[in-house]
Scaffold this active site. Structure first.
Site, PDB file in Angstrom:
ATOM      1  N   THR A 193       7.974 -10.156  -0.939  1.00  0.00           N
ATOM      2  CA  THR A 193       7.850  -9.735  -2.330  1.00  0.00           C
ATOM      3  C   THR A 193       8.488 -10.739  -3.278  1.00  0.00           C
ATOM      4  OG1 THR A 193       7.931  -7.425  -1.619  1.00  0.00           O
ATOM      5  CG2 THR A 193       8.318  -7.869  -3.951  1.00  0.00           C
TER       6      THR A 193
ATOM      7  N   ARG B  84      -6.639  21.077 -18.257  1.00  0.00           N
ATOM      8  CA  ARG B  84      -7.997  21.145 -17.727  1.00  0.00           C
ATOM      9  C   ARG B  84      -8.437  22.611 -17.604  1.00  0.00           C
ATOM     10  NH1 ARG B  84     -13.120  19.209 -16.814  1.00  0.00           N
ATOM     11  NH2 ARG B  84     -13.817  19.570 -14.661  1.00  0.00           N
TER      12      ARG B  84
ATOM     13  N   GLU C 290      19.253  -0.658   1.171  1.00  0.00           N
ATOM     14  CA  GLU C 290      17.804  -0.819   1.058  1.00  0.00           C
ATOM     15  C   GLU C 290      17.090   0.510   1.236  1.00  0.00           C
ATOM     16  OE1 GLU C 290      14.509  -3.949   2.675  1.00  0.00           O
ATOM     17  OE2 GLU C 290      15.690  -2.935   4.209  1.00  0.00           O
TER      18      GLU C 290
ATOM     19  N   ALA D 225       6.223 -10.734  13.727  1.00  0.00           N
ATOM     20  CA  ALA D 225       7.565 -10.139  13.728  1.00  0.00           C
ATOM     21  C   ALA D 225       7.683  -9.184  12.553  1.00  0.00           C
ATOM     22  CB  ALA D 225       8.644 -11.217  13.662  1.00  0.00           C
ATOM     23  N   GLY D 226       7.234  -7.943  12.774  1.00  0.00           N
ATOM     24  CA  GLY D 226       7.316  -6.922  11.745  1.00  0.00           C
ATOM     25  C   GLY D 226       8.452  -5.963  12.060  1.00  0.00           C
TER      26      GLY D 226
ATOM     27  N   GLY E  84      -9.336  16.621  -8.776  1.00  0.00           N
ATOM     28  CA  GLY E  84     -10.703  16.682  -8.296  1.00  0.00           C
ATOM     29  C   GLY E  84     -11.406  15.342  -8.416  1.00  0.00           C
ATOM     30  N   GLY E  85     -12.639  15.363  -8.925  1.00  0.00           N
ATOM     31  CA  GLY E  85     -13.420  14.140  -9.054  1.00  0.00           C
ATOM     32  C   GLY E  85     -12.756  13.103  -9.935  1.00  0.00           C
TER      33      GLY E  85
END
Length: 381
Positions: free
Chosen positions: A159, A270, A244, A131-132, A341-342
């Site tokens: 939660t 950067r 909510e 039941a979602g 990026g990385g």
């Protein structure tokens, strides 16, 4: 039409921002995430500021604030540590809002003063393994025996259930799909009540749990609203949806803002090809899109909140806000990873944390797709 912030609301934002800057430096946020630790100490410090009573009526020891005040709080906290906003939500939304909106006078007197001081934590148990989005299909049952209700069943993705004192539990008490659900105030110290923590991708430290009820006894006076509210659970839940959706919108705005600022600062520092990457048009345009969409989402969210404070019909707007803010914040967090990026793909940089945290906001509290279904109905489709 004027829905600008009041002086008091600007002061609230400044106070919360100063709190997060002082108490939640990046290393603290990373530690809580890495340890998957419920932020109990930070929640206690927030309580000391008197913030937990933000939406509690003054006669019960609170500040008597409205949804805009709550959103400012949730947005600012979410910029620094989203899981702390959810922990506060266990008190402010699942405690204060539920009790002041649906509680009996006896329940208001019993819980609201303590909630306002942060002395008690609530959780809300609706979702079940089967039941979602179809919440009305819950199977957890409550049967009347010898003047008390006996609850059996289970819940999932709840939660804070393992750290709460009270779990507001939706259980089936009659056959009608919508008219046979009752909300019970279940004390977590009750015999037969147990939880199992679930490891989440994001919002680590939220203490998301499976919850089990094995012949859990609940007195009649622990029906939310009192015994006369038997089978009123669905109606009670409907009264909370606008709030909510707006608080989850604020969480998304906070994460989006944090992810944007993180990427922006990185782009200024950067260097590649001998200059900051922020000087390259492709990066500039990406950041401009992020800033513009974030501002548009914020305007929509606070406009919907303004309508709520004016007691105007706003189901369409709150659903729009919840889905749009969640999706915009998700897009911003993903673009933030791309800009790094990385480095964005490593756990050493916070870009990945914003992305992991934001993903659940298009799922919990009604998925993006459910929100679109609601909006479609509001449009007459």
């Amino acid at each position: 039409m004027d829905y600008s912030f009041t002086e008091e609301q600007n002061m609230l934002r400044d106070m919360v921002r100063k709190f997060t800057q002082a108490e939640i430096p990046p290393e603290v946020a990373r530690e809580i995430d890495e340890q998957d630790r419920f932020p109990r100490e930070l929640l206690a410090k927030l309580s000391e500021l008197g913030i937990m009573g933000i939406n509690v009526p003054e006669e019960y020891g609170g500040q008597g604030g409205n949804i805009v005040d709550e959103m400012i709080l949730f947005e600012e906290i979410s910029r620094a540590l989203p899981v702390l906003a959810w922990a506060a939500g266990n008190i402010i939304l699942y405690g204060n809002e539920i009790i002041k909106t649906n509680g009996s006078e006896e329940q208001k007197k019993k819980y609201l003063p303590r909630l306002a001081k942060g002395e008690v934590i609530f959780a809300y148990a609706l979702t079940e393994p089967n039941a979602g989005s179809d919440a009305a299909s819950i199977r957890t049952k409550a049967e009347l025996r010898d003047g008390r209700y006996i609850i059996n069943g289970s819940k999932i993705f709840i939660t804070g259930a393992g750290v709460s004192d009270i779990v507001v539990t939706n259980a089936r008490t009659a056959e009608p799909r919508f008219g046979g659900i009752t909300d019970f105030l279940v004390e977590t110290s009750s015999k037969g009540f147990s939880t199992r923590p679930i490891k989440d991708l994001g919002y680590r430290g939220s203490n998301t749990c499976e919850v089990y009820y094995d012949d859990v006894e609940v007195p009649l006076e622990n029906i939310l609203g009192g015994p006369e509210c038997l089978n009123h659970g669905w109606k009670q839940m409907m009264r909370l949806l606008n709030t909510e959706r707006l608080l989850l919108s604020a969480c998304a705005l906070g994460i989006g803002q944090g992810a944007f600022e993180y990427a922006l600062n990185y782009a200024k520092q950067r260097e590649q090809f001998g200059k900051p990457i922020g000087t390259f048009q492709v990066i500039q345009h990406k950041l401009v899109d992020m800033a513009t969409e974030l501002e548009a989402a914020r305007r929509l969210a606070y406009y919907a909140a303004w309508k709520e404070t004016q007691r105007m019909e706003c189901v369409k707007e709150t659903s729009m806000s919840k889905y749009f803010c969640s999706e915009v914040a998700k897009k911003i967090a993903l673009n933030g990873v791309q800009i790094l990026g990385g480095y964005g793909y490593t756990m050493e940089y916070d870009a990945q944390r914003y992305l992991r945290d934001v993903l659940v906001l298009s799922i919990g509290g009604g998925t993006t797709q459910i929100q679109k279904n609601i909006i479609g109905k509001q449009l007459g489709l």
